[in-house]
Design an enzyme around this catalytic site. Structure first.
Site, PDB file in Angstrom:
ATOM      1  N   ASP A  90      -8.075   3.078   4.725  1.00 46.90           N
ATOM      2  CA  ASP A  90      -7.737   2.334   3.504  1.00 46.90           C
ATOM      3  C   ASP A  90      -8.873   1.388   3.104  1.00 46.90           C
ATOM      4  OD1 ASP A  90      -6.113   1.467   1.419  1.00 46.90           O
ATOM      5  OD2 ASP A  90      -4.366   1.135   2.703  1.00 46.90           O
ATOM      6  N   ASP A 124      -0.403   4.657  -4.987  1.00 46.08           N
ATOM      7  CA  ASP A 124       0.714   4.025  -4.285  1.00 46.08           C
ATOM      8  C   ASP A 124       2.016   4.254  -5.033  1.00 46.08           C
ATOM      9  OD1 ASP A 124      -0.652   3.106  -2.173  1.00 46.08           O
ATOM     10  OD2 ASP A 124      -0.747   1.017  -2.803  1.00 46.08           O
TER      11      ASP A 124
END
Ligand code: DGJ
Length: 703
Positions: free
Chosen positions: A445, A509
């Site tokens: 990430d 997301d």
């Protein structure tokens, strides 16, 4: 086979590139676009300049020395002198034409007085993807500063529209169109990461080009730091399309013998719409040695299921339920390392937190493996929380001007990866984790923009990006079977630079299927579905609070590398049955989904998407119809299915494992046999569906 030294023609998959390498300067680009065929040389020989003494074609590296009045492809200076270079070839252009299609061209040139050498590499792949990069070297004492170095190719006056993108967290890659006249249209990104808004392709094309019609020229910059794409036309002639890295003030200062190399910049041309760009790029990506070849495992990611609430009993129950449904990979997301009880602390401390995991991750990993699942782990190596042991031990490891910390973002700062001791520390920690737990997969990430990024006193995004690439490369070299996902607050690091060292991207997301329909449509412009993570989320989206039925969530997640991100231990029997049937469909169809050609209809009703995957031989296909909003049509529009073999006959039905759509309380289940031409031309009658509903058709060639 070496090409003629003077006129170089590369051809592959319907694309042609012609270079004029006569004279002593850089070659000129006579043509990039549709393959000119066997007659290319005659056609080019017959061309006449507009003005006497004006050379034909466009300069390979347009600058003022070529009378180019637009943005120069190379901008720089030697301590304030030589702001304009005149590059002369130092050796004949080296060209290799591949009899199977495509080839390579390498050009060497120099400006002796300025003390600058240039090397340009061009490759046309057998799939029609052209990529180019330049390298400049300083060959003199003092410093040559590179302010900008772009890869540009000419586009003709027929290109009158630009497709660019905008986007933000949870709504990545939103298309926007602009007229392309006598001006520059540029998309610049200065976020230190690729960006939610980064164009999968920045494309110029003929009026109103669509997925299946219009001539289109597209460019993509394979770089995960600051970058630009632009289309520019001056009044003097044809335009250019291209891009490169955006360099900070004084970021690239070359000492004698030092070189700056641009990222690879990718160019695709299509005679028939955006699908042609995807076709070429998907085929090119799939031909790479590093392309994932094993079936893409159904993934359970823990993020939206448990967030930071890490508890062995709860996570073990999640893994067991996942295994019962047919999931194949279990990914432990954020929350497992020292002090990481929420997002305010812990980044940098890549040790398993003993207060939550007294026996390390082993009890969970062992159970996951016992269940027959692969194991994946989340990391965010480039980041650091000021509230971490690492920050307390090394307050000078931030990517920043000393004593001037940039503003926190998600409570975090960036580590200066270009410092050798920082880089070595991260490699050691990641290597130790991978060695101990043997994960099959890392979710890597990167949850903030880089702002005021300073390394060693100067602008630091370039060095940071290069160091991150080196870190990924070094870890993969030590663990060749480790797969890595590129995630960046969702889909803010989706580019071909990061993808040359990772195996999939997290597209967003946002797991709300309505938003995902758009995000995936445009992500898939660049990437084939097997590289795009796509999960079934909870019934009510955690990012926007919208409810969606399970069948639409499943339909949407089918067209990627599929997974689940939901606490499925609380599912009803009916939900479990649907999920397990959907997993069955994905596992049965993934061979097709992950090798076929992506096709998107230019469906006349903007309230719906119609798209599919057709096997390369045309014998098998799936098509999704996704109703996004209420249709303004009282009746129905026709479903015209593109990309099939027009002469073949296809048996059409619903994917049997997925729910049958209902219209006015009746099942809708078409069963017809028609030719590819009829399906593309006349099409099927579409049912009138509610928003956030849809179905998936499966087609088999029967004759
Ligand atoms: C952002 C990612 O996009 C999410 O999927 C999740 O991994 C969180 N970070 C964890 O902090």
């Amino acid at each position: 086979m070496p090409a003629s030294a003077d006129l170089i023609v590369l051809r592959a998959a319907g694309v042609g590139l012609a270079l004029d390498a006569t004279g002593t300067g850089l070659p000129r680009v006579l043509h990039w676009g549709a393959d000119l065929g066997e007659d290319a040389l005659d056609l080019l020989a017959a061309a006449q300049p507009v003005y006497p003494n004006q050379p034909l074609g466009a300069p390979l590296l347009p600058t003022q020395a070529d009378r180019w009045a637009g943005q120069p492809a190379l901008a720089g200076h030697r301590d304030g002198t030589y702001p304009h270079l005149r590059l002369l070839r130092t050796e004949p252009v080296a060209a290799m034409v591949d009899p199977a299609g495509g080839g390579t061209v390498t050009v060497h040139a120099t400006d002796e007085a300025a003390g600058v050498r240039l090397r340009t590499e061009i490759e046309l792949g057998a799939q029609g993807v052209l990529r180019m990069r330049h390298a400049v070297t300083s060959t003199d004492a003092g410093t040559y500063t590179v302010d900008g170095l772009l890869c540009l190719l000419p586009v003709p006056a027929d290109a009158v529209e630009v497709l660019d993108f905008t986007g933000r967290w949870s709504r990545e890659r939103v298309p926007q169109r602009t007229a392309f006249g006598h001006q520059a249209v540029a998309h610049e990104s200065r976020r230190g990461r690729t960006g939610f808004d980064a164009p999968p392709f920045f494309a110029a094309g003929t009026a109103a080009f669509g997925f299946r019609h219009g001539q289109v020229w597209g460019v993509h910059v394979g770089w995960s730091g600051d970058h630009t794409q632009l289309a520019q036309r001056t009044v003097d002639g044809d335009g250019v399309l291209g891009g490169g890295e955006l360099l900070g003030a004084g970021e690239i200062r070359l000492g004698d013998g030092e070189t700056y190399t641009t990222p690879w910049v990718y160019f695709c041309h299509s005679p028939s719409g955006l699908d042609g760009l995807s076709d070429a790029m998907h085929a090119w990506l799939r031909a790479r040695d590093t392309h994932p070849r094993t079936p893409r495992p159904v993934t359970l990611n823990t993020w939206e299921a448990v967030y930071f609430d890490h508890d062995l009993t709860r996570l073990t129950a999640l893994a067991r339920t996942a295994a019962e449904l047919g999931v194949e990979r279990f990914v432990l997301d954020d929350g497992w390392f020292l002090g990481r009880r929420d997002d305010t602390a812990g980044l940098g401390d890549w040790h398993v937190d003993p207060t939550v995991w007294p026996d390390g991750l082993h009890p969970l990993v062992d159970e996951v493996r016992r269940l027959g699942l692969q194991f994946g782990l989340w990391v965010e190596p480039e980041m650091i929380n000021p509230d971490s042991d690492l920050a307390r031990a090394h307050p000078d490891w931030y990517l920043a001007t000393p004593d001037r910390l940039p503003a926190n973002w998600r409570h975090q700062q960036v580590l200066d990866l270009a410092r050798p001791e920082v880089w070595a520390h991260l490699l050691q920690r990641l290597d130790a984790l991978v060695t101990e737990y043997r994960p099959d997969y890392l979710k890597w990430d990167h949850n903030r923009d880089l702002v005021e990024a300073v390394h060693d006193g100067t602008a630091g995004v370039h060095a940071q990006t290069a160091a991150a690439y080196r870190l990924l490369d070094a870890l993969r070299a030590r663990h060749p079977h480790l797969e890595i996902e590129s995630c960046s607050s969702g889909g803010a690091r989706v580019d071909l630079g990061i993808l040359s060292r990772t195996d999939r991207v997290w597209a967003s997301d946002n797991n709300d299927p309505l938003e995902r329909q758009h995000i995936q449509r445009w992500t898939a412009l660049l990437l084939p579905p097997e590289l795009m993570g796509s999960h079934v989320g909870p019934p009510v989206s955690h990012t926007n609070g919208r409810a969606a039925n399970l069948s639409f969530r499943c339909l949407t997640a089918l067209f990627g590398h599929a997974g689940i991100e939901w606490d499925i231990t609380g599912c009803t029997e009916d939900e479990r049955a649907q999920l397990s049937a959907w997993i069955g469909a994905y596992r049965r169809l993934r061979g097709l989904l992950h090798s076929g050609r992506t096709v998107r209809a230019d469906h006349p009703d903007p309230s719906a998407h119609l798209y599919g995957i057709v096997s390369t031989g045309g014998e098998h296909a799936v098509f999704a119809y996704a109703q996004l909003t209420a249709s303004a049509y009282e009746g129905t529009t026709r479903l015209r299915l593109p990309g099939l073999d027009p002469l073949a006959r296809y048996r059409v039905g619903l994917v049997p494992e997925l729910p049958v759509p209902r219209i006015w309380a009746q099942d809708w289940s078409p069963q017809v046999t028609l030719t590819g031409a009829a399906l593309a031309g006349h099409g099927l009658a579409a049912p009138l569906l509610r928003p956030a509903d849809g179905f998936v058709l499966e087609l088999h060639r029967v004759g």
